[in-house]
Write a protein that holds these residues in place. Sequence first.
Motif, PDB file in Angstrom:
ATOM      1  N   THR A  14      21.549 -26.037  28.650  1.00 46.53           N
ATOM      2  CA  THR A  14      20.832 -24.974  27.526  1.00 46.53           C
ATOM      3  C   THR A  14      22.064 -24.997  26.534  1.00 46.53           C
ATOM      4  N   PRO A  15      21.634 -25.477  25.454  1.00 47.68           N
ATOM      5  CA  PRO A  15      22.328 -25.040  24.110  1.00 47.68           C
ATOM      6  C   PRO A  15      23.013 -23.839  24.007  1.00 47.68           C
ATOM      7  N   TRP A  16      24.264 -23.445  23.581  1.00 47.24           N
ATOM      8  CA  TRP A  16      24.812 -22.075  23.468  1.00 47.24           C
ATOM      9  C   TRP A  16      24.119 -21.369  22.491  1.00 47.24           C
ATOM     10  N   LYS A  17      23.344 -22.062  21.475  1.00 44.64           N
ATOM     11  CA  LYS A  17      22.688 -21.192  20.291  1.00 44.64           C
ATOM     12  C   LYS A  17      21.477 -20.583  20.892  1.00 44.64           C
ATOM     13  N   VAL A  18      20.718 -21.378  21.979  1.00 48.55           N
ATOM     14  CA  VAL A  18      19.583 -20.736  22.395  1.00 48.55           C
ATOM     15  C   VAL A  18      19.872 -19.558  23.296  1.00 48.55           C
ATOM     16  N   LEU A  19      21.117 -19.317  23.766  1.00 47.80           N
ATOM     17  CA  LEU A  19      21.265 -18.305  24.684  1.00 47.80           C
ATOM     18  C   LEU A  19      21.166 -16.820  24.419  1.00 47.80           C
ATOM     19  N   PRO A  20      21.370 -16.585  23.158  1.00 45.08           N
ATOM     20  CA  PRO A  20      21.170 -15.068  22.797  1.00 45.08           C
ATOM     21  C   PRO A  20      19.737 -14.764  22.600  1.00 45.08           C
ATOM     22  N   VAL A  21      18.922 -15.768  22.331  1.00 45.62           N
ATOM     23  CA  VAL A  21      17.340 -15.691  22.095  1.00 45.62           C
ATOM     24  C   VAL A  21      16.775 -15.398  23.532  1.00 45.62           C
ATOM     25  N   TYR A  22      17.410 -16.183  24.353  1.00 44.20           N
ATOM     26  CA  TYR A  22      16.761 -16.138  25.801  1.00 44.20           C
ATOM     27  C   TYR A  22      17.092 -14.769  26.427  1.00 44.20           C
ATOM     28  N   VAL A  23      18.259 -14.458  26.379  1.00 45.51           N
ATOM     29  CA  VAL A  23      18.852 -13.184  26.731  1.00 45.51           C
ATOM     30  C   VAL A  23      18.132 -11.768  26.250  1.00 45.51           C
ATOM     31  N   VAL A  24      18.068 -11.853  24.853  1.00 45.89           N
ATOM     32  CA  VAL A  24      17.120 -10.715  24.215  1.00 45.89           C
ATOM     33  C   VAL A  24      15.923 -10.685  24.621  1.00 45.89           C
ATOM     34  N   ALA A  25      15.047 -11.847  24.899  1.00 48.50           N
ATOM     35  CA  ALA A  25      13.646 -11.935  25.574  1.00 48.50           C
ATOM     36  C   ALA A  25      13.549 -11.418  26.915  1.00 48.50           C
ATOM     37  N   GLN A  26      14.708 -11.787  27.683  1.00 48.16           N
ATOM     38  CA  GLN A  26      14.656 -11.499  29.083  1.00 48.16           C
ATOM     39  C   GLN A  26      15.012  -9.924  29.232  1.00 48.16           C
ATOM     40  N   LEU A  27      15.786  -9.329  28.361  1.00 51.45           N
ATOM     41  CA  LEU A  27      15.931  -7.776  28.214  1.00 51.45           C
ATOM     42  C   LEU A  27      14.556  -6.938  27.707  1.00 51.45           C
TER      43      LEU A  27
END
Length: 337
Positions: A99-112
Motif C-alpha cells: 500500500t502506498p504510504w500516501k494512502v495510509l493516513p486516509v485509510y486510518v482516518v476512515a477506519q477510525l
Amino acid sequence: MNPEPIPAGGARAVHPAAGTANRRHLHSYGLLGRSVAEGVGSFLLVFATAAAIFSATGGVSSALAVGLAAAAAMVAFGYVSGGHFNPAISVGSAAAGRTPWKVLPVYVVAQLVGALLAFLILWVMFQGHPELSDTRQIFAVLANGYGADYQLGFPLASALLAEVIATALLVAVFLGASTGRIPAVSAAFAVGVTYVVLLTILAPITGGSLNPARSTAAAVFAGGTAVEQLWLFWAAPLLGALITGLIYRSIDLTVSDAERADEEDDADLDLEADDDLAHDDVPAHDDVPAQRLGGTETAAPAGASAAAPREVSPQTKDDARGFFNDGDDGRPGSAQH
C-alpha cells in the motif's frame, strides 16, 4: 478473461463483445471509494464487538463475532480497498510495499470514523434501555486494558509483548493470504480464523485489541483508565505490524532479486542458443530458392515467407495479483513492481 462471442463458423471473434468491460478497469476505484469501503468494513468489524455484551445470554463469543465479521467484510469490500479495516494491517501492508504510504493516513482516518460510528450507535441503543443507568460501565467492559485492576492482572510488559506478537502474526497471515495465489474467500477465511484464535488468547490479558481503531472508539466512550492506557493499544499493534511488514518486504525483495538473476542467466543462454542456430540454419546463397518475376529469376530473401505473419489481436489479461493487493497507485490488483 472477458467472454467473447463464438460465430457460427466456430472461429473466435477478434474483439470482445460490445458492452463487456476490461476486468482491470472493474477493479479501479478512486481514493474516496476505497476510503468508504474501509470505513464500512471497520464499522462492521467493530460493531461485531456488541456480541460480547450478549454472549452470556447464549450469543456467539466476542472473538468469533469479530472473526466472522472480518471474513464477511473482506469478501464484501476487499476487492475495493484491499480489505484492511484495521490501522495495524494498513501499516503492515504499507511497510511490506503493498500500500502506498500516501494512502495510509486516509485509510486510518476512515477506519477510525467507522469504529467511532459503530460505538456511537451502540451508545444510542444502550441509552434507550430503561435498566441501563450507567452506559460507561458497558463500554468499560469492551475497552482494552492491563494492570492489577484489569482482567487477570497482567502487567504492562506482558500486555505489550502479547499485543506485539499477536498483531505481527495477524499481519503475517493477512499478507500471506492476500497475495492472490489463493481464492479471495479462502483468504478471508484464513484472516477471520486468525482473529478468532488470537483474540481468544488475548482476552484474559488485554481484552484483545489487535485493532487500534476499535480500542480508540471503546476508550472514547468508556473514559477514565481506558483513555490513559490507550497508548499501548496503538504502540504495540503498530510495532508488530511494522516488524512483519519489513520482514515480508525484505523476503519479497530477496526473492525478486533471485528471480531477476535467474532471468538474466536464462536470457544469456537464449542468446547463445540463438547465435548457434543462426550459424547452423542460414542456407547458402546457392541454396536460396528462386522466384520467377517477369520471366527472370530473382533470389528470394533468406527467411522470407510467402504468407505474411498473422497479427495477434490484443486480449484482456486477468489480474495475476488478486483483488486484495494494493498496487503502486493504491488500487487493488494493480501492478506492484
